[in-house]
Design an enzyme around this catalytic site. Structure first.
Site, PDB file in Angstrom:
ATOM      1  N   ASP A  15       0.714  -1.301   0.070  1.00 55.86           N
ATOM      2  CA  ASP A  15      -0.197  -0.051   0.008  1.00 55.86           C
ATOM      3  C   ASP A  15       0.822   1.160  -0.056  1.00 55.86           C
ATOM      4  O   ASP A  15       0.420   2.120   0.672  1.00 55.86           O
ATOM      5  CB  ASP A  15      -0.766   0.075   1.234  1.00 55.86           C
ATOM      6  N   LYS A  18       2.107   2.010  -5.126  1.00 58.21           N
ATOM      7  CA  LYS A  18       2.933   1.588  -6.275  1.00 58.21           C
ATOM      8  C   LYS A  18       2.105   1.670  -7.444  1.00 58.21           C
ATOM      9  O   LYS A  18       2.807   1.795  -8.560  1.00 58.21           O
ATOM     10  CB  LYS A  18       3.454   0.018  -5.964  1.00 58.21           C
ATOM     11  N   GLY A  42      -4.204  -4.761  -4.251  1.00 58.02           N
ATOM     12  CA  GLY A  42      -5.180  -3.966  -4.545  1.00 58.02           C
ATOM     13  C   GLY A  42      -4.478  -2.617  -4.998  1.00 58.02           C
ATOM     14  O   GLY A  42      -3.858  -1.975  -4.119  1.00 58.02           O
ATOM     15  N   HIS A  43      -4.730  -2.008  -6.164  1.00 60.20           N
ATOM     16  CA  HIS A  43      -4.132  -0.657  -6.349  1.00 60.20           C
ATOM     17  C   HIS A  43      -5.488  -0.004  -6.846  1.00 60.20           C
ATOM     18  O   HIS A  43      -6.159  -0.563  -7.533  1.00 60.20           O
ATOM     19  CB  HIS A  43      -3.321  -0.754  -7.465  1.00 60.20           C
ATOM     20  N   GLN A 189       1.993  -6.233  -3.043  1.00 54.57           N
ATOM     21  CA  GLN A 189       2.456  -6.219  -1.530  1.00 54.57           C
ATOM     22  C   GLN A 189       3.614  -5.433  -1.327  1.00 54.57           C
ATOM     23  O   GLN A 189       3.999  -4.391  -2.112  1.00 54.57           O
ATOM     24  CB  GLN A 189       2.739  -7.856  -1.089  1.00 54.57           C
ATOM     25  N   PRO A 269      -9.212  -0.860   8.462  1.00 53.26           N
ATOM     26  CA  PRO A 269      -8.461   0.213   8.715  1.00 53.26           C
ATOM     27  C   PRO A 269      -7.015  -0.118   8.766  1.00 53.26           C
ATOM     28  O   PRO A 269      -6.572  -1.255   9.416  1.00 53.26           O
ATOM     29  CB  PRO A 269      -8.901   0.800  10.064  1.00 53.26           C
ATOM     30  N   ARG A 270      -6.317   0.633   7.920  1.00 52.01           N
ATOM     31  CA  ARG A 270      -4.658   0.290   8.373  1.00 52.01           C
ATOM     32  C   ARG A 270      -4.056   0.794   9.316  1.00 52.01           C
ATOM     33  O   ARG A 270      -4.442   2.078  10.047  1.00 52.01           O
ATOM     34  CB  ARG A 270      -4.048   0.867   6.877  1.00 52.01           C
ATOM     35  N   VAL A 376       2.130  14.663  -4.269  1.00 45.48           N
ATOM     36  CA  VAL A 376       1.730  15.592  -3.381  1.00 45.48           C
ATOM     37  C   VAL A 376       0.366  15.614  -3.590  1.00 45.48           C
ATOM     38  O   VAL A 376      -0.263  16.431  -3.027  1.00 45.48           O
ATOM     39  CB  VAL A 376       2.730  16.882  -3.543  1.00 45.48           C
TER      40      VAL A 376
HETATM   41  P1  IMP Z   1      -2.124 -12.807   2.477  1.00 46.83           P
HETATM   42  O1  IMP Z   1      -1.404 -12.322   1.406  1.00 46.83           O
HETATM   43  O2  IMP Z   1      -3.765 -12.741   2.127  1.00 46.83           O
HETATM   44  O3  IMP Z   1      -1.887 -14.074   2.926  1.00 46.83           O
HETATM   45  O4  IMP Z   1      -1.857 -12.030   3.824  1.00 46.83           O
HETATM   46  C1  IMP Z   1      -0.772 -11.896   4.549  1.00 46.83           C
HETATM   47  C2  IMP Z   1      -0.465 -10.557   5.097  1.00 46.83           C
HETATM   48  O5  IMP Z   1       0.050  -9.764   4.136  1.00 46.83           O
HETATM   49  C3  IMP Z   1      -1.505  -9.957   5.842  1.00 46.83           C
HETATM   50  O6  IMP Z   1      -1.001  -9.033   7.088  1.00 46.83           O
HETATM   51  C4  IMP Z   1      -2.304  -8.938   4.537  1.00 46.83           C
HETATM   52  O7  IMP Z   1      -2.747  -7.951   5.381  1.00 46.83           O
HETATM   53  C5  IMP Z   1      -0.967  -8.472   3.870  1.00 46.83           C
HETATM   54  N1  IMP Z   1      -1.146  -8.234   2.545  1.00 46.83           N
HETATM   55  C6  IMP Z   1      -1.353  -8.891   1.482  1.00 46.83           C
HETATM   56  N2  IMP Z   1      -1.698  -8.237   0.727  1.00 46.83           N
HETATM   57  C7  IMP Z   1      -1.514  -7.094   0.731  1.00 46.83           C
HETATM   58  C8  IMP Z   1      -1.409  -5.674  -0.076  1.00 46.83           C
HETATM   59  O8  IMP Z   1      -1.630  -6.026  -1.355  1.00 46.83           O
HETATM   60  N3  IMP Z   1      -1.202  -4.713   0.622  1.00 46.83           N
HETATM   61  C9  IMP Z   1      -0.854  -4.726   1.878  1.00 46.83           C
HETATM   62  N4  IMP Z   1      -0.798  -5.793   2.665  1.00 46.83           N
HETATM   63  C10 IMP Z   1      -1.124  -6.864   2.070  1.00 46.83           C
HETATM   64 MG    MG Z   2      -2.654  -2.200  -2.032  1.00 44.89          MG
END
Ligand code: IMP
Ligand code: MG
Length: 385
Positions: A15, A18, A42-43, A189, A269-270, A376
């Site tokens: 997140d 990218k 997810g983008h 990721q 929520p992050r 920005v």
């Molecule tokens: P998984 O990839 O679904 O097995 O999740 C494993 C860990 O990676 C968890 O903490 C998810 O929240 C995190 N995670 C997986 N994909 C993403 C991403 O695209 N962005 C942020 N965190 C991710």
């Molecule tokens: Mg993402």
């Protein structure tokens, strides 16, 4: 003449923004490829007043001249993929230019069930995205998985729809590089979620770092060109696991609110915190990053002071470099003066208010690689170089 593939990937826990950076760079490339992960990614891409959320299809999709490729290192939920094809086709995007490696593995509904079951069985849930990613990789390693090459021969209805997009993935990428095509590889990721070098076991199940691009596409290290790492101006993480610079107070809430820090895939929520220079230096090393891009600097506007974690302390020792796995870390932080001016109209790093410039300069010093761009604001044009 043969070309080399450039990489853009995240240096934190995902997140980092990218997708948006890949979308920007993509106009100068012929192919944008993914090499790992699945629809856990997810983008969101903002184009004018339209926001497109993508999970599997690479981020360069809005550029009609770009070919899109999903490499053998990925695992693919075909239902999600076909939904994305439909959503893209509905807005006039030609999806025939999206190709998948025959070596990528299929994520089946039973993988999603196993992902959920594994989470409930653990004493401390990992907080996975629930997309079956871990179990699909487990099956690949256990040699019980199904590569697309095999799946397209099954005669399943999904197989018939996906077959025209499946290619010999190794031949594909080598032909493109051999012909001198400009290839951009998009990480999914973030580096600190790498299955080996991340904050294990709170990681995803694939190699998210630059080395994963070689195994995920079937190319050698000599075929890799420039590696650009994306860092958010602060840190976030979804799911459980170590996060030394996390803020548990109203400052963390403010970052979440201002930064819109809610998951693209899960809506969770992050967790939010200060920029962690120790983790960032580690990630620069893991990837051999040549340069960095800083995103979401505008989210920090209006803060009186901004923290940066510069070292971890553990048992009387100082750690300047690491993945933050140990329990009981003490933190060394420094606080820089904030700025109150809005920065959304700055197009050059030199145009930023002095305090914002000083913050970016300090990040550069701490991570040790040049910062080539700073975002920005949310719009495509809101970038300072
Ligand atoms: P998984 O990839 O679904 O097995 O999740 C494993 C860990 O990676 C968890 O903490 C998810 O929240 C995190 N995670 C997986 N994909 C993403 C991403 O695209 N962005 C942020 N965190 C991710
Ligand atoms: Mg993402």
């Amino acid at each position: 003449m043969a070309s080399k593939a450039d990489i853009i990937l995240g240096l934190q826990w995902g997140d980092e923004g990218k997708g948006r950076i890949v979308d920007l760079y993509a106009k100068d490339y012929d192919v944008v490829a993914r090499f790992a992960g699945g629809d856990n990614a997810g983008h969101s891409i903002v184009v004018g007043d339209r926001e497109l959320a993508l999970r599997i299809v690479p981020s360069g999709v809005m550029h009609p001249h770009v070919e899109l490729f999903i490499g053998g290192g990925a695992v693919v939920n075909l239902r999600t993929l076909l939904e994305e094809f439909d959503a893209l086709a509905a807005i006039g995007v030609d999806v025939s230019r999206i190709k998948l490696s025959d070596r990528a593995h299929v994520v089946f509904p039973h993988h999603l069930e196993r992902d959920r079951a594994a989470e409930t069985e653990r004493s401390q849930a990992l907080g996975t995205t629930g997309r079956g990613i871990g179990p699909a990789y487990v099956d690949r390693v256990a040699r019980t998985g199904v590569p697309l090459a095999d799946f397209v021969r099954t005669g399943d209805a999904l197989a018939a729809r996906i077959a025209p997009h499946v290619v010999d993935g190794v031949a594909y990428i080598h032909e493109r590089l051999g012909a001198g095509s400009r290839v951009l590889l998009e990480g999914a990721q973030g580096s600190l979620l790498d299955v080996t070098y991340g904050t294990y076991p709170y990681v995803t199940s694939s190699h998210t770092i630059a080395g994963g691009a070689c195994t995920g596409l079937g190319i050698g290290p000599g075929a890799i060109g420039r590696v650009t790492g994306v860092l958010k101006a602060y840190c976030t993480r979804v799911g459980a696991g170590p996060f030394p610079s996390e803020l548990h107070d109203e400052r963390g809430e403010r970052l979440r609110r201002q930064g819109g820090e809610f998951g693209t895939v899960t809506g969770r929520p992050r967790r939010c915190g200060w920029f962690d220079a120790v983790a960032a230096r580690y990630a620069v090393a893991l990837n051999g990053a040549d340069a960095a891009v800083i995103t979401k600097l505008d989210v920090l506007s209006g803060l009186e002071s901004i923290g940066i974690v510069t070292a971890y302390g553990l048992g009387g020792k100082t750690i300047g470099f690491g993945a933050a796995n140990a329990a009981g870390l003490e933190l060394e932080a420094e606080y820089l003066q904030g700025w109150s001016e809005p920065i959304g109209d700055c197009r050059r790093i030199g145009d930023l208010p002095a305090a914002a410039r000083a913050y970016v300069e300090r990040l550069r010093e701490l991570i040790g690689v040049p910062i080539e761009m700073v975002s920005v604001g949310r719009e495509r044009s809101q970038l300072a170089r």
